[in-house]
Scaffold this motif. Structure first.
Motif, PDB file in Angstrom:
ATOM      1  N   ALA A  96      19.504 -73.472  28.912  1.00 57.11           N
ATOM      2  CA  ALA A  96      20.500 -73.741  29.606  1.00 57.11           C
ATOM      3  C   ALA A  96      20.683 -72.902  30.653  1.00 57.11           C
ATOM      4  N   ARG A  97      20.288 -71.635  30.808  1.00 59.44           N
ATOM      5  CA  ARG A  97      20.254 -71.066  31.935  1.00 59.44           C
ATOM      6  C   ARG A  97      19.556 -71.245  33.052  1.00 59.44           C
ATOM      7  N   ASP A  98      18.180 -71.686  32.456  1.00 51.27           N
ATOM      8  CA  ASP A  98      17.023 -71.968  33.365  1.00 51.27           C
ATOM      9  C   ASP A  98      17.380 -73.382  34.033  1.00 51.27           C
ATOM     10  N   LEU A  99      17.883 -74.331  33.153  1.00 52.65           N
ATOM     11  CA  LEU A  99      18.358 -75.539  33.823  1.00 52.65           C
ATOM     12  C   LEU A  99      19.543 -75.415  34.654  1.00 52.65           C
ATOM     13  N   ASP A 100      20.513 -74.678  34.568  1.00 48.95           N
ATOM     14  CA  ASP A 100      21.479 -74.316  35.533  1.00 48.95           C
ATOM     15  C   ASP A 100      21.076 -73.933  36.703  1.00 48.95           C
ATOM     16  N   LYS A 108      13.092 -81.616  23.223  1.00 49.45           N
ATOM     17  CA  LYS A 108      13.648 -82.839  24.090  1.00 49.45           C
ATOM     18  C   LYS A 108      15.125 -83.194  23.947  1.00 49.45           C
ATOM     19  N   ARG A 109      15.425 -82.897  22.488  1.00 46.98           N
ATOM     20  CA  ARG A 109      16.898 -83.038  22.022  1.00 46.98           C
ATOM     21  C   ARG A 109      17.848 -81.934  22.634  1.00 46.98           C
ATOM     22  N   ARG A 110      17.233 -80.697  22.800  1.00 42.98           N
ATOM     23  CA  ARG A 110      18.148 -79.689  23.651  1.00 42.98           C
ATOM     24  C   ARG A 110      18.288 -79.965  25.037  1.00 42.98           C
ATOM     25  N   LEU A 111      17.248 -80.711  25.672  1.00 43.50           N
ATOM     26  CA  LEU A 111      17.434 -80.994  27.251  1.00 43.50           C
ATOM     27  C   LEU A 111      18.215 -82.199  27.331  1.00 43.50           C
ATOM     28  N   ARG A 112      18.256 -83.195  26.485  1.00 42.67           N
ATOM     29  CA  ARG A 112      18.981 -84.379  26.548  1.00 42.67           C
ATOM     30  C   ARG A 112      20.429 -83.812  26.386  1.00 42.67           C
ATOM     31  N   HIS A 113      20.713 -82.910  25.536  1.00 46.50           N
ATOM     32  CA  HIS A 113      22.240 -82.581  25.244  1.00 46.50           C
ATOM     33  C   HIS A 113      22.712 -81.671  26.612  1.00 46.50           C
ATOM     34  N   LEU A 114      21.629 -80.864  27.202  1.00 51.84           N
ATOM     35  CA  LEU A 114      22.081 -80.099  28.112  1.00 51.84           C
ATOM     36  C   LEU A 114      22.399 -80.913  29.724  1.00 51.84           C
ATOM     37  N   ILE A 115      21.593 -81.819  29.714  1.00 53.22           N
ATOM     38  CA  ILE A 115      21.786 -82.749  30.849  1.00 53.22           C
ATOM     39  C   ILE A 115      22.859 -83.678  30.874  1.00 53.22           C
ATOM     40  N   ARG A 116      23.154 -83.870  29.504  1.00 50.46           N
ATOM     41  CA  ARG A 116      24.229 -84.811  29.519  1.00 50.46           C
ATOM     42  C   ARG A 116      25.626 -84.295  29.999  1.00 50.46           C
ATOM     43  N   GLU A 117      25.777 -82.969  29.666  1.00 49.86           N
ATOM     44  CA  GLU A 117      26.782 -82.183  29.966  1.00 49.86           C
ATOM     45  C   GLU A 117      27.039 -81.912  31.623  1.00 49.86           C
ATOM     46  N   ALA A 154       8.740 -73.181  26.749  1.00 50.86           N
ATOM     47  CA  ALA A 154      10.272 -73.815  26.150  1.00 50.86           C
ATOM     48  C   ALA A 154      10.334 -74.039  24.710  1.00 50.86           C
ATOM     49  N   GLY A 155       9.247 -74.075  24.072  1.00 50.82           N
ATOM     50  CA  GLY A 155       9.160 -74.323  22.631  1.00 50.82           C
ATOM     51  C   GLY A 155       9.718 -73.131  21.947  1.00 50.82           C
ATOM     52  N   ASP A 156       9.494 -71.860  22.364  1.00 57.53           N
ATOM     53  CA  ASP A 156       9.930 -70.836  21.681  1.00 57.53           C
ATOM     54  C   ASP A 156      11.473 -70.304  22.211  1.00 57.53           C
ATOM     55  N   ALA A 157      11.821 -70.946  23.380  1.00 59.59           N
ATOM     56  CA  ALA A 157      13.153 -70.642  23.826  1.00 59.59           C
ATOM     57  C   ALA A 157      14.526 -70.960  22.923  1.00 59.59           C
ATOM     58  N   ASP A 158      15.323 -70.395  23.214  1.00 57.31           N
ATOM     59  CA  ASP A 158      16.618 -70.894  22.344  1.00 57.31           C
ATOM     60  C   ASP A 158      17.375 -71.558  23.506  1.00 57.31           C
ATOM     61  N   HIS A 159      18.402 -72.235  23.024  1.00 62.48           N
ATOM     62  CA  HIS A 159      19.342 -73.141  23.487  1.00 62.48           C
ATOM     63  C   HIS A 159      19.811 -72.324  24.884  1.00 62.48           C
ATOM     64  N   GLY A 172      11.489 -74.644  40.226  1.00 63.59           N
ATOM     65  CA  GLY A 172      10.625 -74.348  39.028  1.00 63.59           C
ATOM     66  C   GLY A 172      11.437 -72.916  38.617  1.00 63.59           C
ATOM     67  N   ARG A 173      11.373 -72.925  37.222  1.00 65.52           N
ATOM     68  CA  ARG A 173      11.951 -71.905  36.450  1.00 65.52           C
ATOM     69  C   ARG A 173      10.975 -71.508  35.438  1.00 65.52           C
ATOM     70  N   PRO A 174      11.097 -70.253  34.830  1.00 67.39           N
ATOM     71  CA  PRO A 174      10.264 -69.839  33.750  1.00 67.39           C
ATOM     72  C   PRO A 174      10.007 -70.917  32.722  1.00 67.39           C
ATOM     73  N   LEU A 175      11.017 -71.514  32.177  1.00 73.17           N
ATOM     74  CA  LEU A 175      10.744 -72.488  31.087  1.00 73.17           C
ATOM     75  C   LEU A 175      10.623 -74.097  31.359  1.00 73.17           C
ATOM     76  N   LEU A 176      10.974 -74.198  32.688  1.00 74.44           N
ATOM     77  CA  LEU A 176      11.061 -75.719  32.963  1.00 74.44           C
ATOM     78  C   LEU A 176      10.904 -75.848  34.619  1.00 74.44           C
ATOM     79  N   VAL A 177      10.952 -77.019  34.770  1.00 80.52           N
ATOM     80  CA  VAL A 177      10.580 -77.581  36.355  1.00 80.52           C
ATOM     81  C   VAL A 177      11.397 -78.640  36.376  1.00 80.52           C
ATOM     82  N   VAL A 178      12.220 -78.703  37.391  1.00 80.21           N
ATOM     83  CA  VAL A 178      13.482 -79.851  37.431  1.00 80.21           C
ATOM     84  C   VAL A 178      12.863 -80.642  38.917  1.00 80.21           C
TER      85      VAL A 178
END
Length: 123
Positions: free
Chosen positions: A107-111, A70-79, A98-103, A25-31
């Motif tokens: 990316a930082r939280d996903l990484d 969703k578009r941002r997350l798809r782009h990030l996960i594809r990379e 996550a709705g208010d967060a920028d790209h 878990g991270r502040p913007l998402l859970v993987v």
């Protein structure tokens, strides 16, 4: 766009990743990550591709905001597909912030979450 073979579509696959996988878990998402080949019905000739799915609830925002996330997350996960184990299932669940967060913040939280799940570092 995430290639078709890398999309998580079936309810059972989402459930497998969430219930039997590891979570970070991270502040913007859970993987959620379920490593290794997970589809018992897949032909054994070649390794199945890594597949990813996304959960973005109404708590994130309206339809426009949810689709943008969703578009941002798809782009990030594809990379990052090449960094993940072959045949694994990944579910990324966006949290309300996550709705208010920028790209860059997404990316930082996903990484950070993927690093933790793949054993590349502590919290």
């Amino acid at each position: 766009m995430l290639p078709t073979e890398n999309r998580l579509r079936r309810r059972e696959d989402f459930a497998t990743a969430v219930r039997r996988g590891r979570r970070a878990g991270r502040p913007l998402l859970v993987v959620h990550l379920r490593s290794g080949p997970t589809d018992p019905h897949a032909p054994g000739e070649s390794a199945p591709p890594t597949r990813a799915g996304f959960v973005v609830s109404k708590a994130v925002g309206g339809a426009v905001v949810r689709n943008r996330v969703k578009r941002r997350l798809r782009h990030l996960i594809r990379e990052r597909l090449s960094e993940l184990p072959t045949g694994s299932l990944v579910v990324v669940r966006a949290l309300p912030g996550a709705g208010d967060a920028d790209h860059a913040h997404l990316a930082r939280d996903l990484d950070a979450a993927l690093r933790r799940l793949l054993g590349g570092g502590a919290r």
